[in-house]
Design a protein around this motif. Sequence first.
Motif, short mmCIF file in Angstrom:
data_model
loop_
_atom_site.label_atom_id
_atom_site.label_comp_id
_atom_site.label_asym_id
_atom_site.label_seq_id
_atom_site.Cartn_x
_atom_site.Cartn_y
_atom_site.Cartn_z
N GLU A 146 0.83 -1.20 0.00
CA GLU A 146 0.00 0.00 0.00
C GLU A 146 0.86 1.26 0.00
N ARG B 104 2.14 1.55 -3.57
CA ARG B 104 1.07 1.95 -4.49
C ARG B 104 0.82 3.45 -4.40
N GLN B 105 0.70 3.97 -3.18
CA GLN B 105 0.43 5.38 -3.00
C GLN B 105 1.61 6.24 -3.43
#
Length: 403
Positions: free
Chosen positions: A42, A45-46
């Motif tokens: 995560e 991804r960000q």
Amino acid sequence: MTEILTTHAGSLPRSPKLIDANAARPVGADGLTPEPTDEFREVLRQAVADVVAKQRSIGISIPNDGEYGHLMGSAVNYGSWWSYIFDRVSGLELTGDDHFSSEPVRSSPGNVRLTTFPDRRDWTTFADAYQDPTSGITVGTQVTFPAATGEIAYSEAGRELGQQDIANFRAALDASGYERGYLAALSPGSGSRIVDDHYGDEDAFLDAWVEVMRPEYEAIAAAGLIVQIDDPSIAENWDQINPEPSVEDYLAFTRKRVDAVNRALVNVPTEQTRFHLCWGSWHGPHTTDIEFRHIAPLLLEIDAKYYSFEAANVRHEHEWTVWEQLELPEDKVIVPGIVSHATNVVEHPELVAQRLERFARIVGPDRVIGSTDCGLGGRIHPQIAWAKLESLVQGAEIASKRL
């Protein structure tokens, strides 16, 4: 008005959060591959979404993912373009026998061989400067590299990591409104520079790397993205051959690596391929770099549409004149470095414009894309890196209006 497009060579500065998250991941049993976690995925991804959005806000025409999937666990790192592949290839092992600890290797006429990294001719010529921490020379943090101790192959874990990069980048492109972008991948020739403790034959080892890298190239292209082949070795190997070889011997040695790139790209459309050449990103004298005129014709033998190369640093800026003698095929585009990773001085937009105009007047403005010499991430401070990209875009706008 013909707009001169802009891009960059690959690596962009990582955020402290991404660096810390990568450094905190536990390493698997092989000592090479960090264990993935949902939390890290995560964060990654960000971070990719953010870096693509930042390129959009600056005005970069052709972005990438900052090479964020080529993982770095420290703010200074010159080698993630290469070392990322170690997470994706089976048959590698940490043995303590690498290009930093091995004995120097000597070449002879007709027998060109790479020596160890510390035995580079630039490093030995300026040994006092390289060993002086106040000299300003930086080569990044040197890590232990693995050796091939068995048959190498692109692993299932490698395929998953590659698909993760593609998915993160495609989502970020869509979110930022980009129609195209590129992902960087290692060349077979650069991969084959690690120590071979299994094949025992240089050509066989190079052939193995062709098979290793082909799936990554094909996966990137299948996703509708441009594949950038990172291959400093085409130029940089010259400095890692001791004593200095003849140009003829070096070109014969290098042509095998060009052929390896083409064989690995056999199923990738030419219009989705760009090739990056440089003389190594370390901040040193570079007095033993091979002249561009010797290797530029070989560069054009690579089956790519876009050719990225250093043209901004003070050792190679003068070589823009090579393109006055070398005819660029009509369906090809050059991607010269216009701002440099090797200085903290931010290039003035007017200088950027002048550099772009030199190339545009030779090959046409529609066949020039302004770029950086090498990746900026891990090599200069993030604040300076982003300022350089802003200046690149501003200079391209000036040049476009004048041309």
